[in-house]
Design a protein around this motif. Structure first.
Motif, mmCIF file in Angstrom:
data_model
loop_
_atom_site.group_PDB
_atom_site.id
_atom_site.type_symbol
_atom_site.label_atom_id
_atom_site.label_comp_id
_atom_site.label_asym_id
_atom_site.label_seq_id
_atom_site.Cartn_x
_atom_site.Cartn_y
_atom_site.Cartn_z
ATOM 1 N N SER A 261 0.833 -1.194 0.000
ATOM 2 C CA SER A 261 0.000 0.000 0.000
ATOM 3 C C SER A 261 0.871 1.248 0.000
ATOM 4 C CB SER A 261 -0.917 0.023 1.225
ATOM 5 O OG SER A 261 -1.625 1.251 1.288
ATOM 6 N N PHE A 262 0.528 2.203 -0.886
ATOM 7 C CA PHE A 262 1.233 3.480 -0.934
ATOM 8 C C PHE A 262 0.621 4.524 0.004
ATOM 9 C CE2 PHE A 262 2.442 2.413 -5.578
ATOM 10 C CZ PHE A 262 3.623 1.811 -5.159
ATOM 11 N N LYS A 263 -0.461 4.174 0.694
ATOM 12 C CA LYS A 263 -1.139 5.168 1.540
ATOM 13 C C LYS A 263 -0.194 5.836 2.561
ATOM 14 C CE LYS A 263 -5.672 5.445 0.513
ATOM 15 N NZ LYS A 263 -6.753 5.058 1.403
ATOM 16 N N PRO A 264 0.747 5.108 3.190
ATOM 17 C CA PRO A 264 1.627 5.790 4.155
ATOM 18 C C PRO A 264 2.486 6.883 3.545
ATOM 19 C CG PRO A 264 1.688 3.407 4.488
ATOM 20 C CD PRO A 264 0.954 3.651 3.206
ATOM 21 N N PHE A 265 2.661 6.882 2.221
ATOM 22 C CA PHE A 265 3.498 7.873 1.560
ATOM 23 C C PHE A 265 2.688 9.041 0.999
ATOM 24 C CE2 PHE A 265 5.385 3.613 0.423
ATOM 25 C CZ PHE A 265 6.257 3.577 1.492
ATOM 26 N N LEU A 266 1.370 9.005 1.204
ATOM 27 C CA LEU A 266 0.501 10.013 0.594
ATOM 28 C C LEU A 266 0.064 11.066 1.612
ATOM 29 C CD1 LEU A 266 -1.772 7.740 -1.640
ATOM 30 C CD2 LEU A 266 0.494 8.698 -2.129
ATOM 31 N N ILE A 300 13.253 -11.993 4.703
ATOM 32 C CA ILE A 300 12.150 -11.362 3.978
ATOM 33 C C ILE A 300 11.844 -9.998 4.569
ATOM 34 C CG2 ILE A 300 9.677 -11.516 3.457
ATOM 35 C CD1 ILE A 300 10.012 -14.556 3.333
ATOM 36 N N TYR A 301 11.727 -9.938 5.894
ATOM 37 C CA TYR A 301 11.386 -8.685 6.566
ATOM 38 C C TYR A 301 12.449 -7.612 6.327
ATOM 39 C CZ TYR A 301 10.678 -5.311 10.311
ATOM 40 O OH TYR A 301 10.519 -4.143 11.017
ATOM 41 N N THR A 302 13.706 -7.963 6.520
ATOM 42 C CA THR A 302 14.795 -6.989 6.417
ATOM 43 C C THR A 302 14.885 -6.408 5.015
ATOM 44 O OG1 THR A 302 16.050 -8.143 8.145
ATOM 45 C CG2 THR A 302 17.269 -6.648 6.698
ATOM 46 N N GLU A 303 14.817 -7.273 4.014
ATOM 47 C CA GLU A 303 15.032 -6.797 2.644
ATOM 48 C C GLU A 303 13.800 -6.077 2.091
ATOM 49 O OE1 GLU A 303 16.950 -9.730 0.176
ATOM 50 O OE2 GLU A 303 18.235 -10.379 1.842
ATOM 51 N N LEU A 304 12.599 -6.519 2.459
ATOM 52 C CA LEU A 304 11.411 -5.780 2.042
ATOM 53 C C LEU A 304 11.337 -4.427 2.742
ATOM 54 C CD1 LEU A 304 8.485 -8.390 1.804
ATOM 55 C CD2 LEU A 304 9.868 -7.425 -0.036
ATOM 56 N N GLU A 306 13.793 -2.585 3.826
ATOM 57 C CA GLU A 306 14.780 -1.690 3.236
ATOM 58 C C GLU A 306 14.253 -1.062 1.954
ATOM 59 O OE1 GLU A 306 19.418 -1.743 1.609
ATOM 60 O OE2 GLU A 306 18.481 -3.574 2.365
ATOM 61 N N LYS A 307 13.591 -1.861 1.105
ATOM 62 C CA LYS A 307 13.034 -1.323 -0.136
ATOM 63 C C LYS A 307 11.917 -0.317 0.160
ATOM 64 C CE LYS A 307 14.018 -5.242 -3.197
ATOM 65 N NZ LYS A 307 13.414 -6.290 -4.071
ATOM 66 N N ILE A 308 11.050 -0.649 1.109
ATOM 67 C CA ILE A 308 9.928 0.243 1.432
ATOM 68 C C ILE A 308 10.423 1.568 1.990
ATOM 69 C CG2 ILE A 308 7.908 0.517 2.922
ATOM 70 C CD1 ILE A 308 7.560 -2.568 2.704
ATOM 71 N N LEU A 314 7.706 2.738 -4.966
ATOM 72 C CA LEU A 314 6.943 3.975 -5.164
ATOM 73 C C LEU A 314 7.537 4.834 -6.274
ATOM 74 C CD1 LEU A 314 4.695 5.949 -4.226
ATOM 75 C CD2 LEU A 314 6.376 6.894 -2.612
ATOM 76 N N ASP A 315 8.879 4.941 -6.301
ATOM 77 C CA ASP A 315 9.485 5.797 -7.317
ATOM 78 C C ASP A 315 9.217 5.264 -8.721
ATOM 79 O OD1 ASP A 315 11.099 3.588 -7.007
ATOM 80 O OD2 ASP A 315 12.989 4.705 -6.842
ATOM 81 N N GLY A 316 9.276 3.925 -8.894
ATOM 82 C CA GLY A 316 9.001 3.342 -10.205
ATOM 83 C C GLY A 316 7.580 3.591 -10.664
ATOM 84 N N TYR A 317 6.624 3.477 -9.737
ATOM 85 C CA TYR A 317 5.219 3.711 -10.091
ATOM 86 C C TYR A 317 4.977 5.197 -10.375
ATOM 87 C CZ TYR A 317 3.549 -1.011 -9.184
ATOM 88 O OH TYR A 317 3.314 -2.356 -9.264
ATOM 89 N N TYR A 318 5.686 6.064 -9.676
ATOM 90 C CA TYR A 318 5.535 7.499 -9.943
ATOM 91 C C TYR A 318 5.945 7.808 -11.380
ATOM 92 C CZ TYR A 318 6.754 12.401 -10.263
ATOM 93 O OH TYR A 318 6.862 13.704 -10.701
#
Length: 424
Positions: A261-266, A300-304, A306-308, A314-318
């Motif tokens: 979800s992108f909601k936290p960035f909006l 899984i947690y650490t690497e996801l 880090e990306k988030i 988000l930048d790719g979708y923007y």
């Protein structure tokens, strides 16, 4: 209201016209749900949320818009319990196309029994994501229990790319532009006339199960004990199950897809909007038998995470939504000729987390909530999970003509066993 579609919406509308691109929820309700009350609540929701009342328009110069002019009410179809069951209904609905040029892109079904009812809601994925759909359903029950709640209408259909917080957008714009935007190689596709083909009719298999409060609490406690998210723990369990089924033959390096979800960035005003606000992340991880579950989950947690935290994807979708269609004369013809990306992950885990729906709305009590249940095509396997009333509800869906049903059943039984075995 009328606005041009963004790239994300347009590609999902295109895919949804040639193959299923939809998802559903099933809500089991104790009490008598009246069709008329449901219809009235939906009319109010259409007045509140522009995207609940839109259709698509195409212009002669190949531009695409969504508009709320001349859009019918959301249809409600009623059945007696001896006419159908919720799984059969969802299987059928996920292979029934929406008329995007007429609208709306939501369908509601009511299966009535003597003391309980099943509500099945089906959404076009170009319209919204799973979290927005839950918000829509929660407000639907609010309107059924209170015809005049303090819920204000919104004037415009939201576009998430214009709602990113200013400080985050500044960071994204300081980064190098994506290579595809600079070299334009993505436009180098031979455009051949489109071939009309029958709409696919996938042979869906749907598994569903739930956990009790204690079992759900054990999973939450175990995740806290390891220092990770519940999503990472669930992902590790599911990948472990796939590795046990296929690892000896195909290798133990397995891949998880996670909607984000992108909601936290909006911006603050976007938090209550109904719409499409998500992207996808994937993570490949070694699930060899000797690797303990906590180790896999922590990776899984650490690497996801880090990306988030670095605003990926988000930048790719923007950039995709802002620039992808800018130099394209006929996007639908382009998408018809563009090679289909491979389905190279084991499973997509759509975890909504703890949903906000109440237990009771006036004389209606929600007993079970299953979803999101996505239309799985081209060999996809999708597991939807949400936590409601301190219980986890799971659904797994796939096309049994593309994925062996016996293997799917064995994997689900492995997942259920590992979930039960967590006892911290």
């Amino acid at each position: 209201m009328k606005r041009e579609t963004i790239s994300y919406e347009r590609v999902l509308y295109f895919i949804g016209n040639i193959s299923p691109m939809y998802f559903a929820f099933r809500i089991k309700v104790k009490g008598s749900v009246k069709k008329q009350g449901l219809e009235q609540a939906l009319l109010k929701l259409q007045r509140r949320h522009p995207l609940a009342r839109v259709r698509v328009e195409m212009t002669p110069d190949k531009k695409q818009f969504i508009t709320d002019e001349n859009v019918p009410a959301i249809p409600v179809t009623e059945y007696a319990s001896d006419q159908t069951d919720w799984k059969s209904l969802i299987k059928r609905e996920l292979q029934t196309p929406f008329d995007i040029y007429k609208g709306p892109m939501i369908r509601i079904h009511l299966i009535r029994e003597q003391d309980t009812s099943d509500i099945v809601a089906v959404f076009h994925h170009a319209l919204c994501d799973g979290l927005s759909a839950v918000q829509f359903l929660q407000e639907m029950f609010v309107f059924m229990s209170d015809p005049n709640p303090a819920l204000k209408p919104y004037a415009e259909a939201p576009n998430f790319a214009t709602l990113i917080k200013d400080d985050i957008l500044e960071i994204i714009k300081t980064r190098p532009m994506p290579p595809w935007l600079k070299n334009k190689d993505y436009l180098k596709v031979e455009l051949k006339p489109r071939k009309e083909e029958p709409f696919p009719q996938p042979n869906f298999a749907i598994h569903n199960w739930s956990l009790g409060e204690q079992e759900t609490g054990n999973i939450v406690k175990q995740a806290k004990h390891i220092g990770i998210s519940v999503h990472a723990l669930l992902g590790a369990i599911i990948l472990k199950a796939f590795a046990r089924e296929f690892g000896e033959k195909d290798g133990y390096l397995r891949k998880l897809q996670s909607p984000l979800s992108f909601k936290p960035f909006l911006k603050a005003e976007a938090q209550e909007y109904f719409g499409l606000f998500n992207g996808l992340l994937t993570k490949e991880v070694d699930c060899s038998p000797e690797r303990p579950l906590p180790e896999i989950a922590k990776q899984i947690y650490t690497e996801l995470t880090e990306k988030i935290e670095n605003y990926i994807p988000l930048d790719g979708y923007y950039y995709f939504n802002t620039y992808f269609l800018r130099d394209m004369k006929d996007p639908e013809l382009y998408y018809a000729n563009r090679p289909t990306p491979p389905m190279d992950y084991d499973v997509s885990l759509s975890n909504l987390g703890r949903v906000r729906m109440q237990k009771v709305y006036d004389d209606l009590e929600i007993e079970e909530l299953y979803g999101p249940i996505f239309s799985a095509i081209r060999g996809e396997r999708v597991i939807g999970v949400n936590t409601f009333r301190d219980r986890m509800f799971f659904t797994c869906i796939y096309d049994r003509d593309c994925f062996d049903h016996d293997a799917g059943t064995r994997i689900i039984e492995q997942v259920k066993k590992m979930l039960r075995d967590i006892d911290r």
